[in-house]
Design an enzyme around this catalytic site. Sequence first.
Site, PDB file in Angstrom:
ATOM      1  N   ASP A 113      48.097  25.989   2.196  1.00 19.45           N
ATOM      2  CA  ASP A 113      47.921  27.388   3.090  1.00 19.45           C
ATOM      3  C   ASP A 113      47.077  28.190   1.860  1.00 19.45           C
ATOM      4  O   ASP A 113      46.728  27.524   0.254  1.00 19.45           O
ATOM      5  CB  ASP A 113      49.069  28.570   3.141  1.00 19.45           C
ATOM      6  CG  ASP A 113      50.297  27.795   3.966  1.00 19.45           C
ATOM      7  OD1 ASP A 113      49.678  27.506   5.016  1.00 19.45           O
ATOM      8  OD2 ASP A 113      51.250  27.881   3.640  1.00 19.45           O
TER       9      ASP A 113
ATOM     10  N   ASP B  99      53.330  22.412  10.744  1.00 20.02           N
ATOM     11  CA  ASP B  99      52.324  22.873   9.768  1.00 20.02           C
ATOM     12  C   ASP B  99      51.489  22.110   8.999  1.00 20.02           C
ATOM     13  O   ASP B  99      52.215  21.168   9.060  1.00 20.02           O
ATOM     14  CB  ASP B  99      53.544  24.356   8.651  1.00 20.02           C
ATOM     15  CG  ASP B  99      52.858  24.794   8.163  1.00 20.02           C
ATOM     16  OD1 ASP B  99      52.237  25.309   8.753  1.00 20.02           O
ATOM     17  OD2 ASP B  99      53.458  24.490   7.247  1.00 20.02           O
TER      18      ASP B  99
ATOM     19  N   ASN C 187      46.733  29.621   7.526  1.00 21.71           N
ATOM     20  CA  ASN C 187      47.575  28.718   7.379  1.00 21.71           C
ATOM     21  C   ASN C 187      46.859  27.669   7.925  1.00 21.71           C
ATOM     22  O   ASN C 187      46.279  27.616   9.395  1.00 21.71           O
ATOM     23  CB  ASN C 187      48.843  29.185   8.977  1.00 21.71           C
ATOM     24  CG  ASN C 187      50.394  28.856   8.653  1.00 21.71           C
ATOM     25  OD1 ASN C 187      50.175  28.464   7.164  1.00 21.71           O
ATOM     26  ND2 ASN C 187      50.828  27.794   9.468  1.00 21.71           N
TER      27      ASN C 187
ATOM     28  N   LYS D 210      47.854  28.275  -1.553  1.00 28.09           N
ATOM     29  CA  LYS D 210      49.235  29.171  -1.860  1.00 28.09           C
ATOM     30  C   LYS D 210      50.034  27.270  -1.524  1.00 28.09           C
ATOM     31  O   LYS D 210      49.266  26.312  -0.541  1.00 28.09           O
ATOM     32  CB  LYS D 210      49.791  29.777  -0.610  1.00 28.09           C
ATOM     33  CG  LYS D 210      50.732  30.364  -1.008  1.00 28.09           C
ATOM     34  CD  LYS D 210      51.106  31.529  -0.033  1.00 28.09           C
ATOM     35  CE  LYS D 210      52.357  32.139   0.078  1.00 28.09           C
ATOM     36  NZ  LYS D 210      53.497  30.675   1.060  1.00 28.09           N
ATOM     37  N   ASP D 211      51.027  27.419  -1.881  1.00 26.28           N
ATOM     38  CA  ASP D 211      52.270  26.374  -1.674  1.00 26.28           C
ATOM     39  C   ASP D 211      51.200  24.801  -2.374  1.00 26.28           C
ATOM     40  O   ASP D 211      52.116  23.858  -1.862  1.00 26.28           O
ATOM     41  CB  ASP D 211      53.004  26.286  -0.770  1.00 26.28           C
ATOM     42  CG  ASP D 211      53.867  27.330   0.048  1.00 26.28           C
ATOM     43  OD1 ASP D 211      54.092  28.080  -0.633  1.00 26.28           O
ATOM     44  OD2 ASP D 211      53.706  27.595   0.926  1.00 26.28           O
TER      45      ASP D 211
HETATM   46 MG    MG Z   1      51.491  27.000   6.244  1.00 25.76          MG
END
Ligand code: MG
Length: 213
Positions: free
Chosen positions: A131, A127, A111, A143-144
């Site tokens: 990721d 955040d 993360n 990711k994302d």
């Molecule tokens: Mg994240």
Amino acid sequence: MYRQPGSICMLRYRRLGPVTFAMPVRVVDDGSDLTMLYLAAGTPMKARAMPDGTPVPRDLPYLERQKLPIAIANRVWTTNDVLILARPGEAHDVRLFRDAATGAFRGWYVNLQDPLRRVGVGFDTVDHVLDIFVEPDGRWRWKDEDEFAAACSIGRFSEQEANAIRAEGERVIAGIEAEGWPFGAGYEHWRPDPAWNIPSLPHNWDHDDDTYS
Ligand code: MG
């Protein structure tokens, strides 16, 4: 300054205003080089929700989500037991996901986020949207990325910040490929103390100065 192993504190996400995501976690270890936290499946938590309190649909596009008024609702963390490894000053943590029902190791979740900041009730971070997921066999993927691009498009991150976030991810990927810490360190064999119960959500989960109580 450091938290006692076995104690409970909050891990919280906030950006400009209120805390939008908060969960009580068990302190596994905490010191000058490493903070280890444990999030057990079944833990009650607070999470961003739709204005009526229902969960935010997973397929709601990032830009639509950003337009929602902030609402926070009670949730329960389910499915996976998570060991969280965070080193001071690093803009990410590494989470080992283990299926709570079967005990099977599901992989590492990197993360990208602000370095953990110590507050009275625990740790706060922000955040970074992007990721990395690492399969148990070491195969990794971003990711994302689409959400990250959307976040950049509305100025959530400056170009400089976005470059720094991606560079942090690239450093982690180099570590994944070299099996550097923590990927080759055997943390997937770690197990929680069986005496630890599921933490409850404290009344002061959104306070800044109090201790967890
Ligand atoms: Mg994240």
